[in-house]
Design a protein around this motif. Sequence first.
Motif, PDB file in Angstrom:
ATOM      1  N   LYS A 195       0.824  -1.214   0.000  1.00  0.00           N
ATOM      2  CA  LYS A 195       0.000   0.000   0.000  1.00  0.00           C
ATOM      3  C   LYS A 195       0.858   1.265   0.000  1.00  0.00           C
ATOM      4  O   LYS A 195       0.586   2.238  -0.706  1.00  0.00           O
ATOM      5  CB  LYS A 195      -0.903  -0.033   1.243  1.00  0.00           C
ATOM      6  CG  LYS A 195      -1.842   1.148   1.420  1.00  0.00           C
ATOM      7  CD  LYS A 195      -3.158   0.943   0.694  1.00  0.00           C
ATOM      8  CE  LYS A 195      -4.035   2.180   0.632  1.00  0.00           C
ATOM      9  NZ  LYS A 195      -4.786   2.486   1.825  1.00  0.00           N
ATOM     10  N   LYS A 196       1.912   1.247   0.790  1.00  0.00           N
ATOM     11  CA  LYS A 196       2.792   2.417   0.889  1.00  0.00           C
ATOM     12  C   LYS A 196       3.382   2.793  -0.481  1.00  0.00           C
ATOM     13  O   LYS A 196       3.504   3.970  -0.816  1.00  0.00           O
ATOM     14  CB  LYS A 196       3.913   2.067   1.875  1.00  0.00           C
ATOM     15  CG  LYS A 196       4.660   3.252   2.465  1.00  0.00           C
ATOM     16  CD  LYS A 196       5.636   2.753   3.549  1.00  0.00           C
ATOM     17  CE  LYS A 196       6.711   3.764   3.875  1.00  0.00           C
ATOM     18  NZ  LYS A 196       6.241   4.902   4.686  1.00  0.00           N
ATOM     19  N   GLU A 197       3.719   1.776  -1.261  1.00  0.00           N
ATOM     20  CA  GLU A 197       4.286   2.038  -2.596  1.00  0.00           C
ATOM     21  C   GLU A 197       3.203   2.531  -3.564  1.00  0.00           C
ATOM     22  O   GLU A 197       3.480   3.307  -4.467  1.00  0.00           O
ATOM     23  CB  GLU A 197       4.952   0.775  -3.166  1.00  0.00           C
ATOM     24  CG  GLU A 197       6.113   0.234  -2.347  1.00  0.00           C
ATOM     25  CD  GLU A 197       7.280   1.222  -2.221  1.00  0.00           C
ATOM     26  OE1 GLU A 197       7.403   2.117  -3.078  1.00  0.00           O
ATOM     27  OE2 GLU A 197       8.045   1.093  -1.254  1.00  0.00           O
ATOM     28  N   SER A 255       2.736   6.074  -2.830  1.00  0.00           N
ATOM     29  CA  SER A 255       3.888   6.783  -3.383  1.00  0.00           C
ATOM     30  C   SER A 255       3.638   7.146  -4.854  1.00  0.00           C
ATOM     31  O   SER A 255       3.853   8.288  -5.270  1.00  0.00           O
ATOM     32  CB  SER A 255       5.142   5.897  -3.236  1.00  0.00           C
ATOM     33  OG  SER A 255       6.270   6.561  -3.737  1.00  0.00           O
ATOM     34  N   TYR A 279      10.261   8.442   4.503  1.00  0.00           N
ATOM     35  CA  TYR A 279       9.218   8.614   3.483  1.00  0.00           C
ATOM     36  C   TYR A 279       9.598   7.901   2.188  1.00  0.00           C
ATOM     37  O   TYR A 279      10.766   7.880   1.815  1.00  0.00           O
ATOM     38  CB  TYR A 279       9.057  10.096   3.133  1.00  0.00           C
ATOM     39  CG  TYR A 279       8.741  10.989   4.297  1.00  0.00           C
ATOM     40  CD1 TYR A 279       7.500  10.940   4.918  1.00  0.00           C
ATOM     41  CD2 TYR A 279       9.678  11.908   4.753  1.00  0.00           C
ATOM     42  CE1 TYR A 279       7.198  11.780   5.980  1.00  0.00           C
ATOM     43  CE2 TYR A 279       9.385  12.756   5.814  1.00  0.00           C
ATOM     44  CZ  TYR A 279       8.145  12.690   6.421  1.00  0.00           C
ATOM     45  OH  TYR A 279       7.855  13.518   7.462  1.00  0.00           O
ATOM     46  N   THR A 280       8.596   7.364   1.501  1.00  0.00           N
ATOM     47  CA  THR A 280       8.871   6.968   0.116  1.00  0.00           C
ATOM     48  C   THR A 280       8.962   8.271  -0.679  1.00  0.00           C
ATOM     49  O   THR A 280       8.514   9.326  -0.209  1.00  0.00           O
ATOM     50  CB  THR A 280       7.717   6.125  -0.472  1.00  0.00           C
ATOM     51  OG1 THR A 280       6.528   6.919  -0.435  1.00  0.00           O
ATOM     52  CG2 THR A 280       7.509   4.838   0.307  1.00  0.00           C
ATOM     53  N   GLU A 292       5.492   9.853  -1.129  1.00  0.00           N
ATOM     54  CA  GLU A 292       4.954  10.437   0.107  1.00  0.00           C
ATOM     55  C   GLU A 292       5.574  11.813   0.345  1.00  0.00           C
ATOM     56  O   GLU A 292       4.877  12.770   0.679  1.00  0.00           O
ATOM     57  CB  GLU A 292       5.289   9.544   1.320  1.00  0.00           C
ATOM     58  CG  GLU A 292       4.392   8.345   1.492  1.00  0.00           C
ATOM     59  CD  GLU A 292       4.909   7.372   2.557  1.00  0.00           C
ATOM     60  OE1 GLU A 292       4.143   6.471   2.921  1.00  0.00           O
ATOM     61  OE2 GLU A 292       6.080   7.498   3.007  1.00  0.00           O
ATOM     62  N   VAL A 346      -1.453  10.508   4.136  1.00  0.00           N
ATOM     63  CA  VAL A 346      -0.073  10.758   4.560  1.00  0.00           C
ATOM     64  C   VAL A 346      -0.064  11.879   5.599  1.00  0.00           C
ATOM     65  O   VAL A 346      -0.759  12.881   5.424  1.00  0.00           O
ATOM     66  CB  VAL A 346       0.787  11.191   3.340  1.00  0.00           C
ATOM     67  CG1 VAL A 346       2.222  11.489   3.766  1.00  0.00           C
ATOM     68  CG2 VAL A 346       0.754  10.124   2.275  1.00  0.00           C
TER      69      VAL A 346
END
Length: 348
Positions: free
Chosen positions: A171-173, A176, A258-259, A262, A298
Amino acid sequence: MEKVFIDLDKKSYFIHIEKSILNSISDYIGNADKWMIITDKNVDCLYGEKVLGGLKGKEIHKFIIEPGERSKTFSTVEKILNRMIEKGLTRKSKIIALGGGVVGDIAGFCASIYMRGISFIQIPTTLLAQVDSSVGGKTGVNMILGKNMVGSFYQPEAVIIDTDTLNTLPKKELISGMGEIVKYGVIWDYDFLNLIEENLENILNLEEVIMKKIIKKCCEIKAEVVSKDERELGIRKILNFGHTIGHALESTTAYKRYTHGEAVLIGMYYEALMAKGYGYIEDEYFKEIENIIKSLGVSLDIEEFSNDSLIESMMKDKKNKDGKISFILPKKKGVVKEVLLNRGEILW
Ligand code: ADP
Ligand code: ZN
Protein backbone atom coordinates in the motif's frame (compact mmCIF):
# COMPACT_ATOMS: atom_id res chain seq x y z
CA MET A 1 -4.24 -2.25 -25.16
CA GLU A 2 -3.31 1.35 -24.43
CA LYS A 3 -0.35 2.86 -26.24
CA VAL A 4 1.54 6.09 -25.84
CA PHE A 5 3.95 7.27 -28.53
CA ILE A 6 7.03 9.06 -27.30
CA ASP A 7 8.47 11.28 -29.99
CA LEU A 8 11.82 12.83 -29.16
CA ASP A 9 14.49 14.50 -31.30
CA LYS A 10 16.69 11.49 -31.80
CA LYS A 11 14.47 8.65 -30.73
CA SER A 12 10.86 7.57 -30.68
CA TYR A 13 9.25 4.58 -29.02
CA PHE A 14 6.03 3.20 -27.59
CA ILE A 15 4.77 2.68 -24.08
CA HIS A 16 2.47 -0.36 -24.07
CA ILE A 17 -0.03 -0.56 -21.21
CA GLU A 18 -2.08 -3.72 -20.72
CA LYS A 19 -3.24 -6.18 -18.12
CA SER A 20 -1.19 -9.41 -18.29
CA ILE A 21 1.06 -8.07 -21.06
CA LEU A 22 3.99 -9.92 -19.46
CA ASN A 23 2.50 -13.12 -20.90
CA SER A 24 3.23 -11.92 -24.42
CA ILE A 25 6.33 -9.86 -23.82
CA SER A 26 8.25 -11.20 -26.83
CA ASP A 27 5.81 -9.36 -29.14
CA TYR A 28 7.19 -6.04 -27.93
CA ILE A 29 10.91 -6.38 -27.44
CA GLY A 30 12.39 -7.15 -30.87
CA ASN A 31 15.49 -9.29 -31.32
CA ALA A 32 18.90 -9.43 -29.70
CA ASP A 33 21.84 -11.83 -29.56
CA LYS A 34 21.84 -11.87 -25.75
CA TRP A 35 19.63 -10.47 -23.02
CA MET A 36 20.48 -9.21 -19.55
CA ILE A 37 17.56 -8.89 -17.15
CA ILE A 38 18.30 -6.52 -14.30
CA THR A 39 15.86 -6.82 -11.42
CA ASP A 40 15.68 -6.79 -7.63
CA LYS A 41 15.12 -9.71 -5.26
CA ASN A 42 11.47 -8.94 -4.52
CA VAL A 43 10.47 -8.42 -8.12
CA ASP A 44 12.47 -11.44 -9.25
CA CYS A 45 10.55 -13.67 -6.82
CA LEU A 46 7.24 -12.30 -8.09
CA TYR A 47 7.77 -11.86 -11.83
CA GLY A 48 11.18 -13.28 -12.74
CA GLU A 49 9.83 -16.61 -13.95
CA LYS A 50 7.08 -15.01 -15.99
CA VAL A 51 9.50 -12.81 -17.92
CA LEU A 52 11.91 -15.71 -18.47
CA GLY A 53 9.00 -17.77 -19.80
CA GLY A 54 8.19 -15.04 -22.32
CA LEU A 55 11.75 -14.95 -23.60
CA LYS A 56 11.94 -18.65 -24.43
CA GLY A 57 14.71 -19.74 -26.76
CA LYS A 58 16.87 -16.69 -26.13
CA GLU A 59 20.23 -16.46 -24.38
CA ILE A 60 19.29 -14.78 -21.15
CA HIS A 61 21.35 -13.66 -18.20
CA LYS A 62 20.05 -12.13 -15.04
CA PHE A 63 21.51 -9.78 -12.45
CA ILE A 64 19.56 -9.48 -9.21
CA ILE A 65 20.19 -6.52 -6.91
CA GLU A 66 19.11 -5.94 -3.32
CA PRO A 67 15.83 -4.00 -3.23
CA GLY A 68 15.96 -0.34 -2.27
CA GLU A 69 17.64 2.95 -2.96
CA ARG A 70 20.86 1.86 -1.30
CA SER A 71 21.64 -0.38 -4.26
CA LYS A 72 21.67 2.60 -6.60
CA THR A 73 25.43 3.06 -6.52
CA PHE A 74 28.44 3.00 -8.79
CA SER A 75 29.52 -0.17 -7.12
CA THR A 76 26.35 -1.97 -8.29
CA VAL A 77 26.80 -0.53 -11.78
CA GLU A 78 30.37 -1.82 -11.91
CA LYS A 79 29.29 -5.31 -10.88
CA ILE A 80 26.57 -5.37 -13.53
CA LEU A 81 28.94 -4.14 -16.26
CA ASN A 82 31.53 -6.74 -15.30
CA ARG A 83 28.92 -9.46 -15.52
CA MET A 84 27.87 -8.20 -18.94
CA ILE A 85 31.45 -8.33 -20.22
CA GLU A 86 31.93 -11.77 -18.69
CA LYS A 87 28.81 -13.07 -20.44
CA GLY A 88 29.88 -11.58 -23.73
CA LEU A 89 27.06 -9.08 -24.26
CA THR A 90 27.62 -7.07 -27.45
CA ARG A 91 26.16 -3.97 -29.09
CA LYS A 92 23.43 -6.26 -30.41
CA SER A 93 22.43 -7.30 -26.90
CA LYS A 94 19.64 -5.74 -24.88
CA ILE A 95 19.05 -4.97 -21.23
CA ILE A 96 15.65 -5.46 -19.64
CA ALA A 97 14.93 -3.37 -16.55
CA LEU A 98 12.35 -5.32 -14.52
CA GLY A 99 11.34 -3.48 -11.35
CA GLY A 100 10.70 -0.10 -9.78
CA GLY A 101 12.51 3.18 -10.19
CA VAL A 102 15.71 1.95 -8.61
CA VAL A 103 16.10 -0.89 -11.10
CA GLY A 104 15.09 1.36 -14.01
CA ASP A 105 17.64 4.03 -13.11
CA ILE A 106 20.52 1.60 -12.68
CA ALA A 107 19.69 -0.57 -15.67
CA GLY A 108 19.20 2.48 -17.91
CA PHE A 109 22.52 3.90 -16.76
CA CYS A 110 24.30 0.60 -17.46
CA ALA A 111 22.66 0.45 -20.91
CA SER A 112 23.79 4.00 -21.66
CA ILE A 113 27.47 3.35 -20.94
CA TYR A 114 28.03 -0.32 -21.82
CA MET A 115 30.01 -0.24 -25.09
CA ARG A 116 28.95 3.43 -25.29
CA GLY A 117 25.29 2.47 -25.32
CA ILE A 118 23.13 -0.57 -25.98
CA SER A 119 19.40 -0.98 -26.23
CA PHE A 120 17.23 -1.34 -23.15
CA ILE A 121 13.61 -2.09 -22.38
CA GLN A 122 11.77 -0.83 -19.33
CA ILE A 123 9.29 -3.06 -17.53
CA PRO A 124 8.28 -0.87 -14.59
CA THR A 125 6.52 -2.76 -11.79
CA THR A 126 5.74 -0.01 -9.27
CA LEU A 127 2.99 2.54 -9.83
CA LEU A 128 5.55 5.31 -9.40
CA ALA A 129 7.80 3.90 -12.11
CA GLN A 130 4.83 3.25 -14.42
CA VAL A 131 3.52 6.80 -14.24
CA ASP A 132 6.75 8.68 -13.89
CA SER A 133 10.29 7.39 -13.66
CA SER A 134 10.22 4.91 -16.55
CA VAL A 135 9.21 7.69 -18.95
CA GLY A 136 11.54 10.47 -19.97
CA GLY A 137 14.95 8.89 -20.06
CA LYS A 138 16.60 10.01 -16.85
CA THR A 139 19.00 7.36 -15.57
CA GLY A 140 21.58 7.49 -12.82
CA VAL A 141 23.04 6.56 -9.49
CA ASN A 142 23.38 8.18 -6.07
CA MET A 143 26.68 9.50 -4.76
CA ILE A 144 27.58 9.90 -1.10
CA LEU A 145 27.20 13.66 -1.47
CA GLY A 146 23.98 13.65 -3.42
CA LYS A 147 21.12 11.61 -4.80
CA ASN A 148 20.99 11.13 -8.59
CA MET A 149 24.10 13.26 -8.99
CA VAL A 150 25.61 11.13 -11.75
CA GLY A 151 23.75 9.72 -14.72
CA SER A 152 22.65 10.23 -18.29
CA PHE A 153 19.67 11.07 -20.44
CA TYR A 154 19.05 7.80 -22.25
CA GLN A 155 15.79 6.64 -23.75
CA PRO A 156 14.59 3.02 -23.74
CA GLU A 157 13.58 1.15 -26.88
CA ALA A 158 10.16 0.42 -25.40
CA VAL A 159 8.29 0.57 -22.10
CA ILE A 160 6.02 -2.34 -21.19
CA ILE A 161 3.53 -1.78 -18.39
CA ASP A 162 1.62 -4.74 -16.99
CA THR A 163 -1.09 -3.44 -14.67
CA ASP A 164 -1.26 -6.87 -13.02
CA THR A 165 2.05 -6.19 -11.30
CA LEU A 166 0.34 -3.55 -9.15
CA ASN A 167 -1.65 -6.25 -7.35
CA THR A 168 1.38 -7.29 -5.29
CA LEU A 169 2.55 -3.77 -4.52
CA PRO A 170 2.52 -2.78 -0.82
CA LYS A 171 0.00 0.00 0.00
CA LYS A 172 2.79 2.42 0.89
CA GLU A 173 4.29 2.04 -2.60
CA LEU A 174 0.87 2.53 -4.17
CA ILE A 175 0.41 5.80 -2.28
CA SER A 176 3.89 6.78 -3.38
CA GLY A 177 2.82 6.47 -7.01
CA MET A 178 -0.27 8.54 -6.24
CA GLY A 179 2.03 11.44 -5.34
CA GLU A 180 3.26 11.73 -8.92
CA ILE A 181 -0.23 11.12 -10.34
CA VAL A 182 -1.75 14.02 -8.38
CA LYS A 183 1.24 16.12 -9.48
CA TYR A 184 0.31 15.66 -13.16
CA GLY A 185 -3.20 16.93 -12.50
CA VAL A 186 -1.96 20.06 -10.75
CA ILE A 187 0.79 20.97 -13.21
CA TRP A 188 -0.97 20.20 -16.48
CA ASP A 189 -4.60 19.20 -16.50
CA TYR A 190 -7.29 20.27 -14.07
CA ASP A 191 -9.84 17.86 -15.58
CA PHE A 192 -7.41 15.04 -14.83
CA LEU A 193 -7.17 16.23 -11.22
CA ASN A 194 -10.96 16.00 -11.01
CA LEU A 195 -10.90 12.53 -12.54
CA ILE A 196 -8.45 11.41 -9.86
CA GLU A 197 -10.58 12.98 -7.14
CA GLU A 198 -13.78 11.36 -8.37
CA ASN A 199 -12.23 7.92 -8.81
CA LEU A 200 -9.90 7.78 -5.85
CA GLU A 201 -11.48 4.70 -4.34
CA ASN A 202 -11.45 2.78 -7.63
CA ILE A 203 -7.84 3.78 -8.18
CA LEU A 204 -6.79 2.60 -4.73
CA ASN A 205 -8.68 -0.63 -5.41
CA LEU A 206 -6.70 -0.96 -8.65
CA GLU A 207 -9.82 -1.18 -10.79
CA GLU A 208 -8.48 -2.11 -14.21
CA VAL A 209 -10.17 0.38 -16.54
CA ILE A 210 -9.37 3.40 -14.43
CA MET A 211 -5.78 2.27 -13.80
CA LYS A 212 -5.06 1.97 -17.51
CA LYS A 213 -6.62 5.36 -18.11
CA ILE A 214 -4.66 7.05 -15.32
CA ILE A 215 -1.32 5.47 -16.24
CA LYS A 216 -1.82 6.36 -19.90
CA LYS A 217 -2.68 9.97 -19.10
CA CYS A 218 0.37 10.43 -16.87
CA CYS A 219 2.63 8.94 -19.55
CA GLU A 220 1.06 11.24 -22.15
CA ILE A 221 1.58 14.33 -20.03
CA LYS A 222 5.14 13.38 -19.22
CA ALA A 223 5.82 12.56 -22.89
CA GLU A 224 4.50 15.94 -23.96
CA VAL A 225 6.58 17.82 -21.41
CA VAL A 226 9.74 15.81 -22.06
CA SER A 227 9.44 16.05 -25.84
CA LYS A 228 9.45 19.84 -25.50
CA ASP A 229 12.50 19.84 -23.21
CA GLU A 230 14.35 16.55 -22.90
CA ARG A 231 17.22 17.99 -20.89
CA GLU A 232 15.29 20.06 -18.38
CA LEU A 233 16.43 23.47 -19.54
CA GLY A 234 12.94 24.95 -19.35
CA ILE A 235 9.44 23.53 -19.20
CA ARG A 236 10.50 20.09 -17.90
CA LYS A 237 11.15 21.81 -14.59
CA ILE A 238 7.40 21.86 -13.93
CA LEU A 239 7.67 18.14 -13.17
CA ASN A 240 9.43 19.23 -9.97
CA PHE A 241 6.24 20.51 -8.35
CA GLY A 242 6.25 19.18 -4.78
CA HIS A 243 9.85 18.09 -5.18
CA THR A 244 11.74 21.08 -3.74
CA ILE A 245 10.25 20.49 -0.29
CA GLY A 246 9.82 16.76 -0.99
CA HIS A 247 13.51 16.21 -1.70
CA ALA A 248 14.46 18.21 1.40
CA LEU A 249 12.23 15.97 3.53
CA GLU A 250 13.70 12.84 2.00
CA SER A 251 17.25 13.99 2.49
CA THR A 252 16.72 15.29 6.07
CA THR A 253 15.32 11.91 7.03
CA ALA A 254 18.14 10.05 5.24
CA TYR A 255 15.67 8.52 2.73
CA LYS A 256 14.37 6.20 5.43
CA ARG A 257 11.12 7.66 6.62
CA TYR A 258 9.22 8.61 3.48
CA THR A 259 8.87 6.97 0.12
CA HIS A 260 9.61 9.40 -2.71
CA GLY A 261 5.93 9.87 -3.52
CA GLU A 262 4.95 10.44 0.11
CA ALA A 263 7.57 13.17 0.34
CA VAL A 264 6.21 14.66 -2.90
CA LEU A 265 2.65 14.61 -1.51
CA ILE A 266 3.78 16.52 1.58
CA GLY A 267 5.91 18.80 -0.60
CA MET A 268 2.93 19.56 -2.88
CA TYR A 269 0.80 20.45 0.12
CA TYR A 270 3.30 22.96 1.48
CA GLU A 271 4.15 24.35 -1.94
CA ALA A 272 0.43 24.83 -2.64
CA LEU A 273 0.23 26.58 0.74
CA MET A 274 3.06 28.86 -0.37
CA ALA A 275 1.21 29.59 -3.60
CA LYS A 276 -1.86 30.52 -1.57
CA GLY A 277 0.29 32.69 0.72
CA TYR A 278 1.71 34.52 -2.28
CA GLY A 279 -1.78 35.03 -3.63
CA TYR A 280 -1.21 32.94 -6.77
CA ILE A 281 -4.14 30.64 -6.09
CA GLU A 282 -7.55 31.04 -4.49
CA ASP A 283 -8.42 29.46 -1.19
CA GLU A 284 -10.96 27.20 -2.86
CA TYR A 285 -8.41 25.67 -5.24
CA PHE A 286 -5.92 25.25 -2.41
CA LYS A 287 -8.58 23.36 -0.42
CA GLU A 288 -9.16 21.08 -3.37
CA ILE A 289 -5.48 20.17 -3.60
CA GLU A 290 -5.36 19.79 0.19
CA ASN A 291 -8.34 17.43 0.21
CA ILE A 292 -6.91 15.08 -2.38
CA ILE A 293 -3.58 14.93 -0.59
CA LYS A 294 -5.22 14.39 2.80
CA SER A 295 -7.45 11.66 1.46
CA LEU A 296 -4.32 9.66 0.65
CA GLY A 297 -3.62 9.42 4.37
CA VAL A 298 -0.07 10.76 4.56
CA SER A 299 0.72 12.77 7.69
CA LEU A 300 1.34 16.40 6.77
CA ASP A 301 2.88 17.24 10.12
CA ILE A 302 6.46 18.37 9.55
CA GLU A 303 6.88 20.52 12.65
CA GLU A 304 9.74 18.41 13.92
CA PHE A 305 11.94 19.66 11.06
CA SER A 306 13.13 23.23 11.42
CA ASN A 307 12.61 25.43 8.36
CA ASP A 308 16.33 26.18 8.49
CA SER A 309 17.36 22.57 8.15
CA LEU A 310 14.94 22.02 5.28
CA ILE A 311 16.11 25.17 3.49
CA GLU A 312 19.73 24.16 4.07
CA SER A 313 19.01 20.91 2.31
CA MET A 314 17.19 22.68 -0.55
CA MET A 315 20.24 24.90 -1.11
CA LYS A 316 22.19 21.82 -2.26
CA ASP A 317 19.81 21.08 -5.12
CA LYS A 318 21.31 21.21 -8.59
CA LYS A 319 18.30 23.16 -9.87
CA ASN A 320 19.13 26.37 -8.00
CA LYS A 321 20.38 29.54 -9.64
CA ASP A 322 22.43 32.37 -8.06
CA GLY A 323 21.78 31.22 -4.52
CA LYS A 324 18.02 31.26 -5.06
CA ILE A 325 15.88 28.20 -4.61
CA SER A 326 13.65 27.06 -7.46
CA PHE A 327 10.03 26.32 -6.58
CA ILE A 328 7.30 25.22 -8.93
CA LEU A 329 4.11 26.75 -7.57
CA PRO A 330 0.50 26.41 -8.72
CA LYS A 331 -0.64 29.55 -10.52
CA LYS A 332 -4.13 28.56 -11.54
CA LYS A 333 -6.02 25.33 -12.11
CA GLY A 334 -3.80 23.03 -14.16
CA VAL A 335 -1.02 25.60 -14.49
CA VAL A 336 2.19 26.11 -12.50
CA LYS A 337 5.15 28.45 -12.75
CA GLU A 338 8.74 28.51 -11.58
CA VAL A 339 9.54 30.99 -8.83
CA LEU A 340 13.11 31.60 -7.65
CA LEU A 341 13.16 32.59 -3.99
CA ASN A 342 15.75 33.85 -1.57
CA ARG A 343 16.01 32.22 1.81
CA GLY A 344 13.96 34.85 3.59
CA GLU A 345 11.13 34.64 1.04
CA ILE A 346 10.40 30.98 1.70
CA LEU A 347 7.33 30.79 3.90
CA TRP A 348 4.72 28.11 4.33
P1 ADP B 1 10.24 3.27 -6.87
O1 ADP B 1 9.67 2.64 -8.08
O2 ADP B 1 9.22 3.88 -6.01
O3 ADP B 1 11.39 4.18 -7.19
P2 ADP B 1 11.77 0.94 -5.85
O4 ADP B 1 12.37 0.57 -7.14
O5 ADP B 1 12.70 1.19 -4.72
O6 ADP B 1 10.83 2.19 -5.90
O7 ADP B 1 10.72 -0.16 -5.41
C1 ADP B 1 10.04 -0.06 -4.19
C2 ADP B 1 9.89 -1.41 -3.53
O8 ADP B 1 8.84 -2.14 -4.15
C3 ADP B 1 11.12 -2.30 -3.62
O9 ADP B 1 11.27 -2.97 -2.40
C4 ADP B 1 10.76 -3.29 -4.73
O10 ADP B 1 11.43 -4.51 -4.57
C5 ADP B 1 9.28 -3.44 -4.53
N1 ADP B 1 8.51 -3.79 -5.72
C6 ADP B 1 8.68 -3.33 -6.99
N2 ADP B 1 7.71 -3.77 -7.78
C7 ADP B 1 6.89 -4.55 -7.02
C8 ADP B 1 5.69 -5.27 -7.28
N3 ADP B 1 5.11 -5.26 -8.47
N4 ADP B 1 5.14 -5.96 -6.24
C9 ADP B 1 5.70 -5.93 -5.01
N5 ADP B 1 6.81 -5.25 -4.71
C10 ADP B 1 7.40 -4.56 -5.70
ZN1 ZN C 1 9.37 12.41 -8.43
